[in-house]
Write a protein that holds these residues in place. Structure first.
Motif, mmCIF file in Angstrom:
data_model
loop_
_atom_site.group_PDB
_atom_site.id
_atom_site.type_symbol
_atom_site.label_atom_id
_atom_site.label_comp_id
_atom_site.label_asym_id
_atom_site.label_seq_id
_atom_site.Cartn_x
_atom_site.Cartn_y
_atom_site.Cartn_z
ATOM 1 N N VAL A 19 -2.065 -5.918 -19.499
ATOM 2 C CA VAL A 19 -1.215 -7.042 -19.880
ATOM 3 C C VAL A 19 -0.221 -7.340 -18.753
ATOM 4 C CG1 VAL A 19 0.564 -7.809 -21.505
ATOM 5 C CG2 VAL A 19 -1.418 -6.538 -22.341
ATOM 6 N N GLN A 20 -0.104 -8.609 -18.412
ATOM 7 C CA GLN A 20 0.868 -9.041 -17.409
ATOM 8 C C GLN A 20 2.252 -9.077 -18.064
ATOM 9 O OE1 GLN A 20 0.294 -9.947 -14.059
ATOM 10 N NE2 GLN A 20 -1.653 -8.970 -14.483
ATOM 11 N N PHE A 21 3.228 -8.454 -17.420
ATOM 12 C CA PHE A 21 4.595 -8.472 -17.926
ATOM 13 C C PHE A 21 5.547 -8.265 -16.765
ATOM 14 C CE2 PHE A 21 3.383 -4.046 -17.883
ATOM 15 C CZ PHE A 21 4.528 -3.354 -17.524
ATOM 16 N N SER A 22 6.804 -8.581 -16.996
ATOM 17 C CA SER A 22 7.843 -8.268 -16.026
ATOM 18 C C SER A 22 8.969 -7.583 -16.783
ATOM 19 C CB SER A 22 8.342 -9.530 -15.309
ATOM 20 O OG SER A 22 8.882 -10.439 -16.237
ATOM 21 N N VAL A 23 9.815 -6.896 -16.053
ATOM 22 C CA VAL A 23 10.920 -6.188 -16.691
ATOM 23 C C VAL A 23 12.240 -6.826 -16.284
ATOM 24 C CG1 VAL A 23 9.666 -4.014 -16.919
ATOM 25 C CG2 VAL A 23 11.027 -4.428 -14.884
ATOM 26 N N ARG A 24 13.181 -6.779 -17.196
ATOM 27 C CA ARG A 24 14.527 -7.300 -16.968
ATOM 28 C C ARG A 24 15.492 -6.223 -17.441
ATOM 29 N NH1 ARG A 24 14.359 -13.219 -17.705
ATOM 30 N NH2 ARG A 24 16.509 -13.158 -16.982
ATOM 31 N N SER A 25 16.334 -5.756 -16.543
ATOM 32 C CA SER A 25 17.286 -4.698 -16.882
ATOM 33 C C SER A 25 18.714 -5.202 -16.771
ATOM 34 C CB SER A 25 17.115 -3.504 -15.942
ATOM 35 O OG SER A 25 15.843 -2.948 -16.073
ATOM 36 N N TYR A 26 19.595 -4.551 -17.495
ATOM 37 C CA TYR A 26 21.031 -4.830 -17.410
ATOM 38 C C TYR A 26 21.771 -3.562 -17.798
ATOM 39 C CZ TYR A 26 20.503 -5.414 -22.462
ATOM 40 O OH TYR A 26 20.211 -5.207 -23.786
ATOM 41 N N ALA A 27 23.031 -3.495 -17.426
ATOM 42 C CA ALA A 27 23.857 -2.324 -17.756
ATOM 43 C C ALA A 27 24.283 -2.430 -19.215
ATOM 44 C CB ALA A 27 25.075 -2.260 -16.848
ATOM 45 N N HIS A 28 23.763 -1.521 -20.038
ATOM 46 C CA HIS A 28 24.096 -1.511 -21.463
ATOM 47 C C HIS A 28 25.536 -1.049 -21.662
ATOM 48 C CE1 HIS A 28 24.163 -0.595 -25.689
ATOM 49 N NE2 HIS A 28 24.316 0.681 -25.441
ATOM 50 N N ASN A 29 26.266 -1.764 -22.495
ATOM 51 C CA ASN A 29 27.634 -1.397 -22.851
ATOM 52 C C ASN A 29 27.587 -0.679 -24.196
ATOM 53 O OD1 ASN A 29 30.270 -1.204 -23.720
ATOM 54 N ND2 ASN A 29 30.778 -3.341 -23.336
ATOM 55 N N PRO A 30 27.902 0.619 -24.234
ATOM 56 C CA PRO A 30 27.828 1.362 -25.503
ATOM 57 C C PRO A 30 28.735 0.798 -26.603
ATOM 58 C CG PRO A 30 28.348 2.827 -23.656
ATOM 59 C CD PRO A 30 28.308 1.434 -23.126
ATOM 60 N N ALA A 37 22.374 -9.599 -28.926
ATOM 61 C CA ALA A 37 23.337 -10.527 -28.335
ATOM 62 C C ALA A 37 23.747 -10.064 -26.944
ATOM 63 C CB ALA A 37 24.558 -10.651 -29.245
ATOM 64 N N GLU A 38 23.845 -8.756 -26.765
ATOM 65 C CA GLU A 38 24.179 -8.217 -25.451
ATOM 66 C C GLU A 38 23.085 -8.577 -24.442
ATOM 67 O OE1 GLU A 38 25.382 -3.975 -23.385
ATOM 68 O OE2 GLU A 38 23.927 -3.948 -25.036
ATOM 69 N N ALA A 39 21.830 -8.450 -24.823
ATOM 70 C CA ALA A 39 20.715 -8.782 -23.931
ATOM 71 C C ALA A 39 20.731 -10.267 -23.569
ATOM 72 C CB ALA A 39 19.381 -8.405 -24.578
ATOM 73 N N VAL A 40 20.961 -11.123 -24.552
ATOM 74 C CA VAL A 40 21.007 -12.562 -24.319
ATOM 75 C C VAL A 40 22.089 -12.890 -23.299
ATOM 76 C CG1 VAL A 40 21.647 -14.771 -25.389
ATOM 77 C CG2 VAL A 40 20.036 -13.244 -26.538
ATOM 78 N N LEU A 43 21.416 -11.260 -19.698
ATOM 79 C CA LEU A 43 20.270 -11.824 -18.972
ATOM 80 C C LEU A 43 20.340 -13.343 -18.840
ATOM 81 C CD1 LEU A 43 17.471 -9.593 -20.528
ATOM 82 C CD2 LEU A 43 18.614 -9.324 -18.304
ATOM 83 N N GLY A 44 21.261 -13.973 -19.594
ATOM 84 C CA GLY A 44 21.428 -15.413 -19.503
ATOM 85 C C GLY A 44 20.210 -16.200 -19.937
ATOM 86 N N VAL A 45 19.582 -15.787 -21.026
ATOM 87 C CA VAL A 45 18.387 -16.476 -21.508
ATOM 88 C C VAL A 45 18.640 -17.094 -22.881
ATOM 89 C CG1 VAL A 45 16.770 -15.066 -20.185
ATOM 90 C CG2 VAL A 45 17.413 -14.349 -22.468
ATOM 91 N N ASP A 46 17.795 -18.032 -23.246
ATOM 92 C CA ASP A 46 17.856 -18.692 -24.542
ATOM 93 C C ASP A 46 17.719 -17.632 -25.640
ATOM 94 O OD1 ASP A 46 17.135 -19.966 -26.961
ATOM 95 O OD2 ASP A 46 15.832 -21.404 -25.986
ATOM 96 N N PRO A 47 18.658 -17.577 -26.582
ATOM 97 C CA PRO A 47 18.578 -16.561 -27.642
ATOM 98 C C PRO A 47 17.312 -16.651 -28.488
ATOM 99 C CG PRO A 47 20.527 -17.952 -27.932
ATOM 100 C CD PRO A 47 19.835 -18.418 -26.698
ATOM 101 N N GLY A 48 16.664 -17.798 -28.504
ATOM 102 C CA GLY A 48 15.413 -17.938 -29.242
ATOM 103 C C GLY A 48 14.252 -17.215 -28.579
#
Length: 165
Positions: A19-30, A37-40, A43-48
């Motif tokens: 399967v073709q995929f890409s990864v997106r990481s960010y610093a998780h805030n505990p 909502a933190e991921a949205v 990463l600055g992406v549409d919440p949908g």
């Protein structure tokens, strides 16, 4: 320059399936109140397009429900989609044991013990969606049809109302 994605059971399973995929990481805030909502925001992406994975007890069977983070899960719709009568969110400890993932990092892919899965139909409105990659702060972006096939999911309208802020 090619970068190998971090190995999680989810990335290993997708790679093995071709399967073709890409990864997106960010610093998780505990201290974050909502993993989705933190991921949205990070990463600055549409919440949908960002989908959460919920483990649900449907008439005694643990079931994977994948819905947009901008929505709630309609438990009655999930029960109906699976041909069952009752659905309730699974006990968090049971969900973690079953999947092998921690809360906030439960991926629908590569779970320790596979479960029936239902993906909300809204996923098909996008060329790609994001789901947890198996760790907090780690998302996988892939085509919704690839996710559906990878986890042998059914597609149904299981997203409920958008929660109010």
């Amino acid at each position: 320059m090619s970068r190998t994605p971090p190995a999680t059971p989810a990335t290993v399973a997708l790679s093995a399936a071709g399967v073709q995929f890409s990864v997106r990481s960010y610093a998780h805030n505990p201290r974050s109140g909502s993993y989705g909502a933190e991921a949205v925001e990070a990463l600055g992406v549409d919440p949908g397009r960002v989908f959460k994975t919920l483990m649900v007890d449907v008439d005694g069977t643990l079931t994977v429900a994948v819905v947009p983070v901008s929505s709630t899960l309609d438990l009655k719709a999930l029960a109906a989609a699976t041909g069952c009568k009752r659905a309730a969110l699974a006990d968090p400890k049971r969900a973690q044991r079953r999947t092998g993932y921690v809360l906030g990092g439960i991926s629908p892919v590569g779970q320790r013990q596979p479960s029936p899965a239902v993906v909300d139909e809204s996923a098909l409105n996008f060329a790609s969606i994001l789901v947890s990659g198996g760790r907090r702060g780690f998302e996988i972006e892939l085509a919704p049809v690839d996710l559906i096939q990878a986890i042998s999911a059914t597609v149904a309208p299981i997203a409920g109302l958008t929660p109010r802020a």
